[in-house]
Each structure stands twice: as C-alpha cells, then as structure tokens.
Design a protein around this motif. Sequence first.
Motif, short mmCIF file in Angstrom:
data_model
loop_
_atom_site.label_atom_id
_atom_site.label_comp_id
_atom_site.label_asym_id
_atom_site.label_seq_id
_atom_site.Cartn_x
_atom_site.Cartn_y
_atom_site.Cartn_z
N TRP A 192 -18.78 8.07 4.91
CA TRP A 192 -17.38 8.51 4.86
C TRP A 192 -17.06 9.03 3.44
O TRP A 192 -16.23 8.45 2.74
CB TRP A 192 -16.46 7.35 5.23
CG TRP A 192 -16.71 6.77 6.58
CD1 TRP A 192 -17.62 5.82 6.93
CD2 TRP A 192 -16.04 7.13 7.80
NE1 TRP A 192 -17.55 5.56 8.27
CE2 TRP A 192 -16.59 6.34 8.83
CE3 TRP A 192 -15.01 8.03 8.10
CZ2 TRP A 192 -16.15 6.44 10.15
CZ3 TRP A 192 -14.58 8.11 9.41
CH2 TRP A 192 -15.15 7.32 10.42
N ARG B 129 -13.62 1.00 9.99
CA ARG B 129 -14.56 2.06 10.34
C ARG B 129 -15.97 1.51 10.43
O ARG B 129 -16.31 0.52 9.79
CB ARG B 129 -14.50 3.18 9.29
CG ARG B 129 -13.19 3.91 9.28
CD ARG B 129 -13.17 4.98 8.23
NE ARG B 129 -11.94 5.76 8.33
CZ ARG B 129 -11.29 6.25 7.27
NH1 ARG B 129 -11.78 6.08 6.05
NH2 ARG B 129 -10.19 6.94 7.44
N PHE C 9 -7.37 1.39 8.45
CA PHE C 9 -8.45 1.54 9.41
C PHE C 9 -9.58 0.54 9.19
O PHE C 9 -9.80 0.07 8.07
CB PHE C 9 -9.09 2.94 9.31
CG PHE C 9 -8.13 4.07 9.50
CD1 PHE C 9 -7.66 4.40 10.75
CD2 PHE C 9 -7.70 4.81 8.40
CE1 PHE C 9 -6.78 5.46 10.93
CE2 PHE C 9 -6.82 5.86 8.57
CZ PHE C 9 -6.36 6.19 9.83
N GLU D 203 -13.67 4.84 14.23
CA GLU D 203 -12.52 4.40 13.46
C GLU D 203 -11.55 3.69 14.40
O GLU D 203 -11.36 4.09 15.55
CB GLU D 203 -11.85 5.64 12.86
CG GLU D 203 -10.62 5.38 12.03
CD GLU D 203 -10.11 6.68 11.44
OE1 GLU D 203 -10.43 6.93 10.27
OE2 GLU D 203 -9.41 7.43 12.15
N ARG E 204 -14.98 9.59 15.54
CA ARG E 204 -14.37 10.49 14.57
C ARG E 204 -15.35 11.53 14.05
O ARG E 204 -15.00 12.35 13.21
CB ARG E 204 -13.79 9.70 13.40
CG ARG E 204 -12.60 8.88 13.77
CD ARG E 204 -11.44 9.80 14.14
NE ARG E 204 -10.25 9.03 14.44
CZ ARG E 204 -9.60 9.10 15.59
NH1 ARG E 204 -10.05 9.88 16.55
NH2 ARG E 204 -8.53 8.39 15.79
N ALA F 139 -9.51 1.86 4.25
CA ALA F 139 -10.30 1.26 5.32
C ALA F 139 -11.25 0.21 4.78
O ALA F 139 -11.61 0.22 3.60
CB ALA F 139 -11.10 2.35 6.03
N TYR G 40 -15.18 -1.07 5.97
CA TYR G 40 -16.32 -0.46 6.66
C TYR G 40 -17.26 -1.56 7.13
O TYR G 40 -17.74 -2.35 6.33
CB TYR G 40 -17.02 0.52 5.72
CG TYR G 40 -16.07 1.61 5.27
CD1 TYR G 40 -15.96 2.78 6.00
CD2 TYR G 40 -15.25 1.43 4.16
CE1 TYR G 40 -15.06 3.77 5.61
CE2 TYR G 40 -14.35 2.40 3.78
CZ TYR G 40 -14.26 3.57 4.50
OH TYR G 40 -13.36 4.54 4.13
#
Length: 163
Positions: free
Chosen positions: A78, A124, A122, A160, A146, A86, A88
Amino acid sequence: MLSWTVRPAQLTELPLCAGILEAAARNLQARGESLWPHSAMTVERLTAQYPPASFRLGWLGGQAAATMVLLAADPDFWPDALVGEALYLHKLGVPPEFQGQGLAQLMLEAAVSEARAEGCTFLRLDTTWNRPKLRAIYEQFGFEVRGRKVVHGYDVALYELRV
C-alpha cells in the motif's frame, strides 16, 4: 465456554506465534493448499520481516490458539496510503487443533477493534489472488477488494475494510 482474549505477544511468546504459523502452514501444505513455506515460519525469519511488537496472540482457555501481525504501515503493498489511516493485517494463523471454532473471525474482530482504538479508518490486508477459500473468508467478513498487484513475485488481492 472457554475464555477468549487477544493481546500483544511478549518477546518470550514469539516462539508460540511462530509455532502456530508453522503448524498452520504445514496443515495447508498437507492439504495441497500451500500459503507460506513452513520453513519461513521461524522466530528469526518472522522478526526479520515484522517488528516483534506487531505480533498478537489469541488465547483460548489459557492456550495460545491463534496469531496475527498488525502493522501501522505497509509500503510494499500500500505505497500510497496515508500514515495513520489503517492498520495492516499479515500472517493470520490458527493451528489445526483449534480450527473450525471461529477463531480466525475472532482474530479479525480483534484487529478491527485495535484499528478503531488507534483512530484508523481502515483495516487492510493482502492475500494470494488464487486462494478462493481464503478470499471468501475475508469477503464474508466484509472486506472489499481494492486492487490486484504483483509484489515480491506474488500475485495478490488487496483488501480493505472500513472500521
């Protein structure tokens, strides 16, 4: 019902995380569904990839029953993400003896809670594109695709979830 909790792994518990991931990897390989090379699921190899503080352990009735890694940034997958938007998720694993009890879902719920607590928008993750069963788990949880890209030679789906 046994008590369930998810918390950051202590340094001394990193072998538990590695053992869970190695057992999950071996189990997948035995079913012909390799995800990670089990030989890469050692504390040394994992902590070369992820900071020790990013490991989480799920405890069921006092036993380490699941693990995952949560990162504040993931520039490989990302690269255009804003800092702080976010968390992860990587290396979600449940060993064979605890599978089928909904623990992966409980780990995802814990990751969502942690992302919210950190003020993120988010959660992700990425996963291998050609893993329909695994992708279905994430999609049933509410993750949306995404993108698709090749990173380090792996063809991955980017997912996501708004938290």
